[in-house]
Write a protein that holds these residues in place. Structure first.
Motif: not given
Ligand SMILES: *Cc1c(COP(=O)(O)O)cnc(C)c1O
Length: 375
Positions: A60, A65, A86-87, A89-90, A132, A158, A160-161, A187, A192, A200, A319
């Motif tokens: 994932n 990261l 950010t989300y 996770a970062t 990010v 990052d 992911a987006q 991600s 996504k 993943g 967020y």
């Protein structure tokens, strides 16, 4: 009109159902569920698409990261500079590894890491920067990379987006986001821009030695079977997911075009409205619109969200609590961090539905509902 969703995964699947079903059945028939040949062929295809030497698939985007920080040898106490906007996770993986997250403010236009704030946050303990590429738009990487080079810092993007976004350097070169830093994490979470049908992720890098280290960390710190050189973890991309991603990667550019078309439609509908700021498009990159996020001024945001919900239109706040105000980071004194732009944005952003399957009628219905509420 079809019901409106933030992301319409079912409709997207239906359009590629035959291809995907055949690929999944192929994996089932082969029963090579772990590390089947599709994992490597997808990694190779993604490396080519993204213009990097190495793609290390993993479980994932959060792991991507974490594994990056482990493979780079970051040690407890090392400072890692990251945006708070950010989300989670970062920032979470930084704390998980007992590294010290240092939150910096974002640019009020791009909502991505502010390069001047980054410069100011650097101390002798700083080891890495995690920019990010938020909502599908790149951070100001040209400036960030210059600062990183001057201070000898790792840059972990990052991405992911923003997978598929192009970055335009001032010398005229164009590169994909995710190929700009020391390494990058992405991600394949279903929603996504390149999503699979489960979890993943992947790490991308051009550094041969780092790639070897990343592979080792993601595989129990193992260099040779049953010989474990470092403490690692177990993070793999399933063969079934890789087979699906191999197909979906071929559609990524058309998916991005579809998202940008929706964004254009929203932009046109909201242009010039005194209470609405539409997403800024930085000239240095191609926005791939993972999210379409408005900045509202003088609007009852909860009222708008409720109004839209009553019309069958979902909307989201990405967020609602920035990282530096999360309980999780209380022990780092993070809530004392002064991040005025982050706090200001947190109060004012709202994200509207955007995906590859949006119909003209749906778009018009959404924009009308928004404008009915915000006069
Ligand atoms: C989705 C996301 C992640 C984490 O990805 P997962 O696959 O859900 O672990 C990390 N950072 C950002 C900015 C994300 O949007």
């Amino acid at each position: 009109m079809r019901p409106i969703q933030m992301v319409d995964l079912k409709q997207q699947y239906r359009k590629i159902k035959e291809e995907v079903d055949a690929a999944v059945i192929n994996v089932l028939e082969s029963s090579a569920f772990i590390n089947g040949p599709q994992v490597q062929s997808f990694a190779t295809a993604l490396a080519q698409y993204n213009g990097v030497q190495h793609v290390i698939p993993c479980a994932n985007g959060t792991d991507a990261l974490q594994i990056s920080m482990m493979a780079l040898g970051l040690q407890p106490g090392d400072e890692v500079i990251t945006p708070s906007f950010t989300y989670i996770a970062t920032t979470e993986v930084i704390a998980l590894l007992r590294l010290t997250p240092v939150f910096v403010d974002v640019d009020p236009q791009t909502f991505c890491m502010d390069a001047a704030a980054l410069q100011k946050a650097i101390t002798p303990k700083t080891k890495a920067i995690v920019p990010v590429h938020l909502y599908g738009q790149a951070a100001n990487m040209e400036e960030i990379l210059k600062i990183a080079e001057a201070h000898n810092l790792f840059v972990i993007e990052d991405n992911a987006q923003a997978i598929g976004s192009d970055y335009y350097f001032s010398d005229g070169t164009t590169k994909k986001t995710g190929s700009l830093g020391t390494c990058s994490g992405t991600s394949f979470f279903p929603s996504k821009n390149l999503g699979c049908y489960g979890d993943g992720g992947a790490i991308l890098t051009n550094d041969d030695a780092l790639a070897a280290q990343l592979r080792m960390v993601a595989n129990h710190g193992q260099s040779k079977r049953y010989y474990h050189d470092v403490v690692g973890c177990n993070s793999r991309l399933d063969t079934i997911q890789a087979a699906i991603l191999e197909i979906k990667l071929r559609y990524l550019d058309s998916y991005i075009d579809a998202r940008r078309k929706v964004a254009d439609g929203y932009d046109a509908a909201f242009a010039g409205h005194p209470k609405i700021t539409t997403p800024f498009r930085a000239p240095y990159c191609k926005h791939v619109f993972h999210q379409y996020t408005l900045l509202l001024e003088g609007v009852d945001r909860n009222g708008l969200v409720d109004h839209l919900a009553s019309q069958g239109i979902p909307s989201m706040i990405y967020y609602p609590v920035p990282a530096h105000r999360q309980q999780m980071f209380a022990s780092f004194g993070a809530d004392a961090t002064n991040l005025p732009v982050t706090d200001w944005l947190t109060e004012r952003v709202v994200s509207l539905p955007i995906h590859t399957e949006m119909e003209e009628g749906q778009l018009q219905y959404i924009t009308k509902s928004v404008l009915d509420y915000i006069r």
